[in-house]
Each structure stands twice: as C-alpha cells, then as structure tokens.
Scaffold this motif. Sequence first.
Motif, PDB file in Angstrom:
ATOM      1  N   TYR A  21       0.967  -1.226   0.064  1.00  0.00           N
ATOM      2  CA  TYR A  21      -0.052   0.168   0.089  1.00  0.00           C
ATOM      3  C   TYR A  21       0.876   1.093   0.147  1.00  0.00           C
ATOM      4  CZ  TYR A  21      -3.292  -3.603   1.344  1.00  0.00           C
ATOM      5  OH  TYR A  21      -3.919  -4.850   1.479  1.00  0.00           O
ATOM      6  N   GLY A  22       0.686   2.201  -0.822  1.00  0.00           N
ATOM      7  CA  GLY A  22       1.281   3.541  -1.133  1.00  0.00           C
ATOM      8  C   GLY A  22       1.869   3.656  -2.333  1.00  0.00           C
ATOM      9  N   SER A  23       2.509   4.679  -2.622  1.00  0.00           N
ATOM     10  CA  SER A  23       3.022   4.788  -3.924  1.00  0.00           C
ATOM     11  C   SER A  23       4.309   3.995  -4.236  1.00  0.00           C
ATOM     12  CB  SER A  23       3.315   6.642  -3.889  1.00  0.00           C
ATOM     13  OG  SER A  23       4.496   6.778  -3.063  1.00  0.00           O
ATOM     14  N   HIS A  92      -2.077   7.114   2.736  1.00  0.00           N
ATOM     15  CA  HIS A  92      -0.841   7.515   2.278  1.00  0.00           C
ATOM     16  C   HIS A  92      -1.057   8.715   1.041  1.00  0.00           C
ATOM     17  CE1 HIS A  92      -1.652   5.479  -1.569  1.00  0.00           C
ATOM     18  NE2 HIS A  92      -2.188   4.332  -0.641  1.00  0.00           N
ATOM     19  N   LYS A  93       0.017   9.354   0.999  1.00  0.00           N
ATOM     20  CA  LYS A  93       0.033  10.235  -0.203  1.00  0.00           C
ATOM     21  C   LYS A  93       1.206   9.626  -1.016  1.00  0.00           C
ATOM     22  CE  LYS A  93      -2.582  14.527   0.801  1.00  0.00           C
ATOM     23  NZ  LYS A  93      -2.345  15.882   1.042  1.00  0.00           N
ATOM     24  N   SER A  94       2.374  10.620  -1.223  1.00  0.00           N
ATOM     25  CA  SER A  94       3.543  10.271  -1.460  1.00  0.00           C
ATOM     26  C   SER A  94       4.276   9.330  -0.659  1.00  0.00           C
ATOM     27  CB  SER A  94       4.615  11.470  -2.069  1.00  0.00           C
ATOM     28  OG  SER A  94       3.892  11.844  -2.909  1.00  0.00           O
ATOM     29  N   TYR A  95       4.236   9.489   0.701  1.00  0.00           N
ATOM     30  CA  TYR A  95       4.519   8.641   1.804  1.00  0.00           C
ATOM     31  C   TYR A  95       3.378   8.265   2.594  1.00  0.00           C
ATOM     32  CZ  TYR A  95       8.938  10.499   0.455  1.00  0.00           C
ATOM     33  OH  TYR A  95      10.148  10.750  -0.348  1.00  0.00           O
ATOM     34  N   ASN A 117      -5.048   8.787   0.302  1.00  0.00           N
ATOM     35  CA  ASN A 117      -5.841   7.657  -0.022  1.00  0.00           C
ATOM     36  C   ASN A 117      -5.570   6.668   1.155  1.00  0.00           C
ATOM     37  OD1 ASN A 117      -5.861   8.498  -2.708  1.00  0.00           O
ATOM     38  ND2 ASN A 117      -3.848   7.854  -3.063  1.00  0.00           N
ATOM     39  N   THR A 143       7.553   4.991   1.537  1.00  0.00           N
ATOM     40  CA  THR A 143       6.812   5.143   0.521  1.00  0.00           C
ATOM     41  C   THR A 143       5.895   4.091   0.450  1.00  0.00           C
ATOM     42  OG1 THR A 143       8.307   4.172  -0.878  1.00  0.00           O
ATOM     43  CG2 THR A 143       8.357   6.575  -0.921  1.00  0.00           C
ATOM     44  N   GLY A 144       5.781   2.819   0.887  1.00  0.00           N
ATOM     45  CA  GLY A 144       5.105   1.868   0.889  1.00  0.00           C
ATOM     46  C   GLY A 144       5.003   0.814   1.898  1.00  0.00           C
TER      47      GLY A 144
END
Length: 165
Positions: A21-23, A92-95, A117, A143-144
């Motif tokens: 999960y995450g970018s 998360h967004k970018s992080y 998100n 980041t994920g």
Amino acid sequence: MLLWLTLALLGSTTCWAGQMYGSGGGEYFSTSPDYYNDVTGIRVSIGVFGLFKSIQVRFGSSWSERHCVSGGTTQEFILRPGEHIIAVYGSHKSYLRYLVLYTDQGRWASFGQENGNTFSAYPTQGWKVLTGIFGQCRLLGMTGIGFQWDDPRVELTTVPTNATE
C-alpha cells in the motif's frame, strides 16, 4: 528444478509476495521471519510533516532493526500476552501518513494522521495474524508498506470476529 522451487515458494504460507500500500519506490525492506515468536509490538517514528520515517516490529521481547530513515517522534504499541494484530487501516500520499492496528482482543492503536488515499489490510483467513511487514523507503521516509499474515506462534486467545469456518 527451478520451476519446482518457484512453485513451492509461491504456494507456501510464508511467501512474502503480497499487496503493498502506498506509492512505493525506493529501497525495499522486510522484517526477517521469526519462527518462534509472535509479533508483540510495533514502533513507528513520524517526522514533522506527518511522514512515516521508520518502523520496527517486536518479536517476543526483541525489536527488529529499524527500517527506513532516522529521525521523527517515536510511538509504540505493545501487545498483551497472547494478543495478535488482525487488521490494519491506513492512508498515504507520496509517503505513508497513518496506520491503525486492530487486535484480536478488541484493542487498537493509531499512528500519524489520516491524509490521502486510504487502505485496509487483513488476512484472507480469519485465524491468521500479522507475522511481519515489508515495504519501500526513500530519503524522506516510507513510500509503501505491506503485511505478512500467517498462523500465530502462540494460540489465539479469542476467535476474531471475521473468522470463517
């Protein structure tokens, strides 16, 4: 021979291939499997802008190495004897920005602030519990993140409400 090994690994219950999960992006990390102890705690460090800087998992009475980058304010959640994490909610967004951990004893702990998100993670079989984490990091933090679910090392104290027969 290689095909057989690949199929055996993909079919095993301890395969680390799973949903992240995450970018994402950056350096990959994962906790080392502990075949003798359950997860007994989670420690998270959060930076000034609400970014998750690092995470640690406690197995039995020992903490794993810190994954990702140093800095931030540290928070931790210690489980009771026989207690297990059975679901995670986050954003998360970018992080990575937010995590809520839910246990089989009806307790929960939150880290960070919800922003971006959202996601929910839980095992596909109700008796499985959190046995490890994996993810990715960049210069500013995580980041994920992904979660490894497997049978508990110590017997469940209660039956999770999402258990299926």
